[in-house]
Design a protein around this motif. Structure first.
Motif, PDB file in Angstrom:
ATOM      1  N   VAL A  43      47.607  50.224  31.227  1.00 55.29           N
ATOM      2  CA  VAL A  43      48.320  49.394  30.196  1.00 55.29           C
ATOM      3  C   VAL A  43      49.904  49.699  30.052  1.00 55.29           C
ATOM      4  O   VAL A  43      50.193  50.798  29.494  1.00 55.29           O
ATOM      5  CB  VAL A  43      47.547  48.954  29.041  1.00 55.29           C
ATOM      6  CG1 VAL A  43      48.407  47.704  28.154  1.00 55.29           C
ATOM      7  CG2 VAL A  43      46.070  48.574  29.275  1.00 55.29           C
ATOM      8  N   GLN A  45      53.579  48.793  28.192  1.00 50.78           N
ATOM      9  CA  GLN A  45      53.979  47.937  27.191  1.00 50.78           C
ATOM     10  C   GLN A  45      55.847  48.204  27.386  1.00 50.78           C
ATOM     11  O   GLN A  45      56.082  49.271  27.457  1.00 50.78           O
ATOM     12  CB  GLN A  45      53.511  48.294  25.836  1.00 50.78           C
ATOM     13  CG  GLN A  45      52.125  47.867  25.662  1.00 50.78           C
ATOM     14  CD  GLN A  45      51.744  48.128  24.043  1.00 50.78           C
ATOM     15  OE1 GLN A  45      52.374  48.251  23.339  1.00 50.78           O
ATOM     16  NE2 GLN A  45      50.394  47.779  23.838  1.00 50.78           N
ATOM     17  N   LYS A  46      56.435  46.973  26.778  1.00 51.92           N
ATOM     18  CA  LYS A  46      57.903  47.320  26.358  1.00 51.92           C
ATOM     19  C   LYS A  46      58.022  46.766  25.149  1.00 51.92           C
ATOM     20  O   LYS A  46      57.994  45.635  25.214  1.00 51.92           O
ATOM     21  CB  LYS A  46      58.590  46.681  27.587  1.00 51.92           C
ATOM     22  CG  LYS A  46      60.072  46.901  27.370  1.00 51.92           C
ATOM     23  CD  LYS A  46      60.878  46.311  28.584  1.00 51.92           C
ATOM     24  CE  LYS A  46      62.441  46.411  28.302  1.00 51.92           C
ATOM     25  NZ  LYS A  46      62.907  45.379  28.508  1.00 51.92           N
ATOM     26  N   GLY A  48      56.609  46.699  22.366  1.00 51.92           N
ATOM     27  CA  GLY A  48      55.304  46.281  21.861  1.00 51.92           C
ATOM     28  C   GLY A  48      54.564  45.269  22.463  1.00 51.92           C
ATOM     29  O   GLY A  48      53.637  44.788  22.031  1.00 51.92           O
ATOM     30  N   SER A  49      55.089  44.671  23.818  1.00 49.81           N
ATOM     31  CA  SER A  49      54.421  43.553  24.505  1.00 49.81           C
ATOM     32  C   SER A  49      53.834  44.090  25.598  1.00 49.81           C
ATOM     33  O   SER A  49      54.451  44.927  26.364  1.00 49.81           O
ATOM     34  CB  SER A  49      55.817  42.430  24.822  1.00 49.81           C
ATOM     35  OG  SER A  49      56.320  41.862  23.739  1.00 49.81           O
ATOM     36  N   VAL A  50      52.662  43.766  25.844  1.00 49.36           N
ATOM     37  CA  VAL A  50      51.996  44.006  26.947  1.00 49.36           C
ATOM     38  C   VAL A  50      52.429  43.278  28.383  1.00 49.36           C
ATOM     39  O   VAL A  50      52.631  42.379  28.215  1.00 49.36           O
ATOM     40  CB  VAL A  50      50.361  43.798  27.143  1.00 49.36           C
ATOM     41  CG1 VAL A  50      49.630  44.201  28.217  1.00 49.36           C
ATOM     42  CG2 VAL A  50      49.855  44.489  25.875  1.00 49.36           C
ATOM     43  N   LEU A  51      52.929  44.213  29.274  1.00 56.87           N
ATOM     44  CA  LEU A  51      53.458  43.437  30.427  1.00 56.87           C
ATOM     45  C   LEU A  51      52.241  43.128  31.360  1.00 56.87           C
ATOM     46  O   LEU A  51      51.356  43.792  31.716  1.00 56.87           O
ATOM     47  CB  LEU A  51      54.299  44.606  31.306  1.00 56.87           C
ATOM     48  CG  LEU A  51      55.258  45.464  30.491  1.00 56.87           C
ATOM     49  CD1 LEU A  51      56.105  46.340  31.430  1.00 56.87           C
ATOM     50  CD2 LEU A  51      56.216  44.366  29.958  1.00 56.87           C
ATOM     51  N   LYS A  52      52.589  41.839  31.784  1.00 54.41           N
ATOM     52  CA  LYS A  52      51.289  41.306  32.668  1.00 54.41           C
ATOM     53  C   LYS A  52      51.728  41.629  34.139  1.00 54.41           C
ATOM     54  O   LYS A  52      52.813  41.490  34.929  1.00 54.41           O
ATOM     55  CB  LYS A  52      51.485  39.718  32.582  1.00 54.41           C
ATOM     56  CG  LYS A  52      50.942  39.490  31.111  1.00 54.41           C
ATOM     57  CD  LYS A  52      51.146  38.092  30.746  1.00 54.41           C
ATOM     58  CE  LYS A  52      50.607  37.557  29.383  1.00 54.41           C
ATOM     59  NZ  LYS A  52      50.824  36.062  29.248  1.00 54.41           N
ATOM     60  N   TYR A  60      61.086  41.081  33.080  1.00 54.94           N
ATOM     61  CA  TYR A  60      60.836  41.795  31.936  1.00 54.94           C
ATOM     62  C   TYR A  60      62.101  42.684  31.396  1.00 54.94           C
ATOM     63  O   TYR A  60      62.097  43.366  30.312  1.00 54.94           O
ATOM     64  CB  TYR A  60      59.885  42.703  31.987  1.00 54.94           C
ATOM     65  CG  TYR A  60      58.406  42.100  31.547  1.00 54.94           C
ATOM     66  CD1 TYR A  60      58.091  41.335  30.423  1.00 54.94           C
ATOM     67  CD2 TYR A  60      57.344  41.823  32.870  1.00 54.94           C
ATOM     68  CE1 TYR A  60      56.939  40.718  30.313  1.00 54.94           C
ATOM     69  CE2 TYR A  60      56.127  41.432  32.516  1.00 54.94           C
ATOM     70  CZ  TYR A  60      55.748  40.909  31.356  1.00 54.94           C
ATOM     71  OH  TYR A  60      54.571  40.173  31.099  1.00 54.94           O
ATOM     72  N   LEU A  68      59.133  52.732  29.148  1.00 52.69           N
ATOM     73  CA  LEU A  68      57.881  51.756  29.091  1.00 52.69           C
ATOM     74  C   LEU A  68      56.930  52.912  28.459  1.00 52.69           C
ATOM     75  O   LEU A  68      56.778  53.815  28.337  1.00 52.69           O
ATOM     76  CB  LEU A  68      57.312  51.464  30.366  1.00 52.69           C
ATOM     77  CG  LEU A  68      58.145  50.485  31.266  1.00 52.69           C
ATOM     78  CD1 LEU A  68      57.518  50.159  32.408  1.00 52.69           C
ATOM     79  CD2 LEU A  68      58.542  49.024  30.362  1.00 52.69           C
ATOM     80  N   GLU A  69      56.105  52.148  27.649  1.00 51.80           N
ATOM     81  CA  GLU A  69      54.907  52.851  27.132  1.00 51.80           C
ATOM     82  C   GLU A  69      53.575  52.896  27.952  1.00 51.80           C
ATOM     83  O   GLU A  69      53.253  51.677  28.440  1.00 51.80           O
ATOM     84  CB  GLU A  69      54.799  52.193  25.626  1.00 51.80           C
ATOM     85  CG  GLU A  69      55.978  52.570  24.654  1.00 51.80           C
ATOM     86  CD  GLU A  69      56.910  51.391  24.510  1.00 51.80           C
ATOM     87  OE1 GLU A  69      56.279  50.118  24.694  1.00 51.80           O
ATOM     88  OE2 GLU A  69      57.945  51.531  24.488  1.00 51.80           O
ATOM     89  N   TYR A  71      49.630  53.041  28.107  1.00 50.79           N
ATOM     90  CA  TYR A  71      48.274  53.293  27.284  1.00 50.79           C
ATOM     91  C   TYR A  71      47.158  53.243  28.537  1.00 50.79           C
ATOM     92  O   TYR A  71      47.296  52.588  29.536  1.00 50.79           O
ATOM     93  CB  TYR A  71      48.071  51.986  26.345  1.00 50.79           C
ATOM     94  CG  TYR A  71      49.158  52.211  25.366  1.00 50.79           C
ATOM     95  CD1 TYR A  71      48.972  52.820  24.030  1.00 50.79           C
ATOM     96  CD2 TYR A  71      50.275  51.632  25.518  1.00 50.79           C
ATOM     97  CE1 TYR A  71      50.032  53.106  23.340  1.00 50.79           C
ATOM     98  CE2 TYR A  71      51.311  51.725  24.563  1.00 50.79           C
ATOM     99  CZ  TYR A  71      51.053  52.311  23.440  1.00 50.79           C
ATOM    100  OH  TYR A  71      52.015  52.136  22.301  1.00 50.79           O
TER     101      TYR A  71
END
Length: 73
Positions: A43, A45-46, A48-52, A60, A68-69, A71
């Motif tokens: 998973v 995120q950038k 705090g938003s999850v990237l689809k 994005y 990018l974070e 998870y």
């Protein structure tokens, strides 16, 4: 070609080379090879938003040296 920095919560940092036109799903496939895990378990995120998966990195606003974070699901 851009280089994206991926950080997990454990302090691991990974640099991934890709294209801005790559989808998040394609990016996860490249990242999964480096991590040795399934792309479906990743998973990203950038801000705090999850990237689809079906949206491009460019959409994005992921550019060279973007962080990018990471998870795990």
């Amino acid at each position: 070609m851009i280089e994206v920095l991926v950080n997990d919560r454990l302090g691991k940092k990974i640099r991934v080379k890709c294209l801005e036109d790559d989808t998040v799903g394609d990016f996860k496939k490249v990242l999964s090879v480096q991590l040795g895990m399934q792309p479906s378990k990743i998973v990203l995120q950038k801000g705090g938003s999850v990237l689809k998966d079906h949206i491009t990195l460019y959409d994005y606003e992921v550019h060279d040296n973007t962080n990018l974070e990471l998870y795990y699901s």
